[in-house]
Motif scaffolding. Structure first.
Motif, mmCIF file in Angstrom:
data_model
loop_
_atom_site.group_PDB
_atom_site.id
_atom_site.type_symbol
_atom_site.label_atom_id
_atom_site.label_comp_id
_atom_site.label_asym_id
_atom_site.label_seq_id
_atom_site.Cartn_x
_atom_site.Cartn_y
_atom_site.Cartn_z
ATOM 1 N N PHE A 42 0.829 -1.207 0.000
ATOM 2 C CA PHE A 42 0.000 0.000 0.000
ATOM 3 C C PHE A 42 0.864 1.256 0.000
ATOM 4 C CE2 PHE A 42 -1.701 3.282 2.904
ATOM 5 C CZ PHE A 42 -2.676 3.801 2.080
ATOM 6 N N TYR A 43 1.874 1.285 0.829
ATOM 7 C CA TYR A 43 2.735 2.468 0.894
ATOM 8 C C TYR A 43 3.561 2.612 -0.381
ATOM 9 C CZ TYR A 43 1.435 2.268 5.807
ATOM 10 O OH TYR A 43 0.722 2.236 6.970
ATOM 11 N N TYR A 92 2.668 1.581 -3.371
ATOM 12 C CA TYR A 92 1.766 2.021 -4.437
ATOM 13 C C TYR A 92 1.421 3.498 -4.293
ATOM 14 C CZ TYR A 92 -2.577 2.570 -7.055
ATOM 15 O OH TYR A 92 -3.552 3.023 -7.904
ATOM 16 N N THR A 93 1.151 3.949 -3.072
ATOM 17 C CA THR A 93 0.799 5.355 -2.851
ATOM 18 C C THR A 93 1.956 6.272 -3.207
ATOM 19 O OG1 THR A 93 -0.695 4.670 -1.062
ATOM 20 C CG2 THR A 93 -0.066 6.987 -1.150
ATOM 21 N N HIS A 102 2.435 6.243 -6.970
ATOM 22 C CA HIS A 102 1.308 6.951 -7.587
ATOM 23 C C HIS A 102 1.487 8.464 -7.473
ATOM 24 C CE1 HIS A 102 -2.464 7.699 -9.269
ATOM 25 N NE2 HIS A 102 -3.254 7.531 -8.214
ATOM 26 N N GLU A 111 2.648 0.668 -11.985
ATOM 27 C CA GLU A 111 1.626 0.865 -10.958
ATOM 28 C C GLU A 111 0.603 -0.262 -10.950
ATOM 29 O OE1 GLU A 111 -0.388 4.560 -10.997
ATOM 30 O OE2 GLU A 111 1.434 5.760 -10.891
ATOM 31 N N TYR A 162 -0.980 -2.346 -7.809
ATOM 32 C CA TYR A 162 -2.417 -2.193 -7.574
ATOM 33 C C TYR A 162 -3.104 -3.556 -7.502
ATOM 34 C CZ TYR A 162 -7.274 -1.143 -8.787
ATOM 35 O OH TYR A 162 -8.642 -1.074 -8.800
ATOM 36 N N THR A 214 -7.566 0.315 -1.165
ATOM 37 C CA THR A 214 -6.225 0.795 -1.473
ATOM 38 C C THR A 214 -6.259 1.905 -2.515
ATOM 39 O OG1 THR A 214 -5.285 -1.375 -0.957
ATOM 40 C CG2 THR A 214 -3.962 0.101 -2.314
ATOM 41 N N ALA A 226 -5.180 5.751 -1.634
ATOM 42 C CA ALA A 226 -4.031 6.285 -2.363
ATOM 43 C C ALA A 226 -4.421 7.497 -3.203
ATOM 44 C CB ALA A 226 -3.429 5.198 -3.252
#
Length: 597
Positions: free
Chosen positions: A419-420, A422-423, A426, A530, A534, A546, A550
């Motif tokens: 999650f971190y 990807y954020t 992104h 990405e 995801y 998520t 994000a």
């Protein structure tokens, strides 16, 4: 010969067996088992239509970058004057468009899944985007800046991009399974092709027409995507296989009569009654409610069928008043009927006269405020008090389960390293694309005032074209690239070098092309990477959480950045380089730690 014949027969039987076990003939409640997407055919037309849309619509950022440059050139500027981000009010349009698109993607994704009308939703999003672009044509020069017009233009364009973009992402998954990764990479690579073509087109139009006319012409070009988006339709296997099969199963279930017994001992009871009816007559009535059976043959002409023993018991007990409704003896000295419910003369605040198990309701007396039909007994209640059970309604139960599910999802999401990653990726990719599309054209002219709009647009097209040669390699790379954190770190380091090099170069056009090539290649490759991050979440619910979280983090970060200060153009590229190098360091550090696959 006999052995060969047996082999042929076995192969034929095996082939028939395999064909019968084809997933198109399996109907299941789980999405993992079901009809197989075609992985081609009409799906490639969907991919081509989506690619054409992404060539023209996401590259609208380059349009506004060149429009800002045209407005700056028409306004008198002193030589050596440092240009800033909000010198032209039309810069609000691309910034607000990106923010609104990020905030509404999750809602648009839910809307796409609920309504299941791909052609209508895709065309609706396109019309909203074109409406926003056309509305921004009223604020294309330095003397007609209108905040309200630009804000609404960005909102309309952002809503349209979110609708059509999410519809495109979902409809591709309906047509591909084995080749889904390649189809998604082709669509994500399409904006890089647009970055090569759109600057040349817009640069030529800017040399011929005014800014408002250029924007309207480009809006008309975007509207031609309706010819491609009209190809969006649901796959045939969803329409014919799933719906037809489930309808057949449902109709068959409605036609057949069902006999359901509540206890396995029912069969034994029937046998006993048939073999020894006198024994069943003399035997006391069974009070066990587990043997009560009420069976209806079908929905039409429903008729109650009782077991012989149950019918005998009911006939025998019909002479007795099992459920008395005589309320006259409730407060007499005689023992009260435990099923009586006459409380008309009872004070609800006094329970000294109640003993044993009694109901608290009277349904036969006309009172202004009737009591509920049923309430808990007061056998264990404190004196002069009333106790009610904490009954949970189905709606409350569903809301409680939903809150627990959301809480568990948020906890799992916050404990997941993906999650971190990807954020952060992104945020880095979105900010880099925004800066490179909107800020790069006026920065080139600021560093080289002798260049005209056509030369600036040509330089941008050449830089993105050189980057496209490397971006195309990402399409043919194997799926194992998806989980390579060090590869993503290398792409981000390349982008950091490109964005920082742009801030240092002033009048050397060749170096500008090289640095822009590095920056374009990095942002496109990061955008492609990405997708695996995801998809690496646990399930669809976690994926939605998520994506929502994000997108909100990225949108709020860009909003704070845009409102905090009126940045110089070089400062914007310097911030992008810092984001790129930070992302590269985080991904490199995460590559040494075992992550959940």
């Amino acid at each position: 010969m006999e052995a060969q014949r047996n082999i042929n027969v076995n192969l034929a039987e095996r082939g028939d067996r395999i064909e019968d076990l084809h997933l198109d003939r399996v109907v299941a409640s789980q999405p993992e088992i079901g009809p197989t997407p075609p992985d081609g055919g009409y799906g490639w037309l969907i991919v081509f239509s989506a690619a054409m849309y992404h060539i023209t619509v996401p590259t609208v950022l380059s349009l506004y970058g060149l429009i800002i440059l045209k407005a700056i050139r028409e306004e008198d500027h002193d030589e050596g004057e440092v240009l800033k981000l909000w010198d032209m009010d039309i810069a609000l349009v691309p910034v607000i468009m990106v923010i609104i698109r990020l905030l509404l993607e999750s809602w648009c994704r839910a809307m796409v899944k609920i309504f299941n009308m791909p052609r209508f939703i895709a065309l609706s999003g396109l019309c909203l985007t074109v409406a926003g672009v056309l509305l921004s044509s009223y604020s294309t020069n330095a003397y007609s800046n209108d905040h309200i017009v630009n804000i609404f233009s960005g909102i309309f364009a952002g809503i349209g991009c979110a609708l059509t973009g999410q519809q495109t992402d979902i409809i591709i998954t309906h047509y591909f399974r084995e080749k889904l990764t390649m189809a998604q990479r082709i669509v994500r690579m399409a904006p890089s092709v647009g970055n090569c073509l759109v600057p040349i087109l817009v640069g030529y139009l800017c040399t011929m027409y005014t800014g408002d006319v250029v924007v309207m012409i480009y809006g008309a070009i975007m509207m031609q995507n309706c010819l491609f988006l009209a190809a969006y339709t649901r796959p045939l296997y969803i329409e014919k296989v799933i719906r037809t099969t489930y309808n057949m199963l449902r109709d068959a279930a409605e036609d057949e009569d069902e006999v359901i017994f509540s206890n396995q001992r029912q069969t034994e009871t029937q046998n006993q009654v048939q073999t020894n009816p006198t024994e069943a007559t003399t035997d006391p009535a069974h009070d066990d409610d587990n043997t009560d059976v009420v069976v209806f043959k079908s929905r039409k002409d429903a008729k109650e069928i009782l077991d012989p023993s149950v019918e005998l018991r009911e006939n025998r007990s019909s002479q007795e008043a099992r459920f008395s409704s005589d309320f006259s003896t409730m407060f007499t000295d005689a023992p009260a009927n435990r099923f009586s419910s006459d409380f008309g003369a009872l004070d609800v605040n006094s329970y000294s006269r109640i003993s044993g198990y009694r109901e608290l309701t009277s349904i036969e007396q006309e009172v202004p405020n009737p009591q509920p039909l049923y309430r808990e007994t007061t056998i264990n209640a404190p004196q002069n008090s009333l106790i009610f059970s904490a009954e949970v309604t189905p709606g409350t139960a569903r809301r409680t389960a939903s809150l627990k599910k959301n809480f568990i999802t948020v906890v799992n999401m916050l404990q997941d390293l993906n999650f971190y990653l990807y954020t952060l990726l992104h945020l880095c990719t979105t900010f880099s694309i925004l800066v490179l599309g909107v800020v790069f054209p006026p920065l080139i002219w600021e560093q080289n005032p002798s260049m005209n709009i056509w030369s600036v647009s040509t330089l941008i097209a050449v830089a993105h074209g050189a980057a496209l040669c490397f971006i195309m390699l990402c399409v043919v790379l194997p799926k194992s690239i998806n989980q390579k954190a060090r590869l993503c770190a290398a792409f981000c380091a390349c982008g950091a070098l490109g964005f920082y090099g742009i801030t240092l170069t002033e009048q050397n056009k060749s170096f500008l092309v090289v640095w822009c090539m590095f920056a374009s290649f990095s942002t496109a490759a990061s955008n492609i990477l990405e997708q695996p991050l995801y998809n690496s979440t646990l399930n669809e619910f976690d994926t939605t959480a998520t994506m929502t979280t994000a997108n909100v983090v990225v949108a709020v970060s860009i909003m704070i950045w845009s409102l905090a200060y009126n940045y110089e153009y070089r400062t914007c590229f310097f911030i992008a380089s810092l984001l790129q190098i930070s992302t590269a360091c985080v991904f490199l550090a995460s590559s040494f730690r075992r992550r959940r696959q």
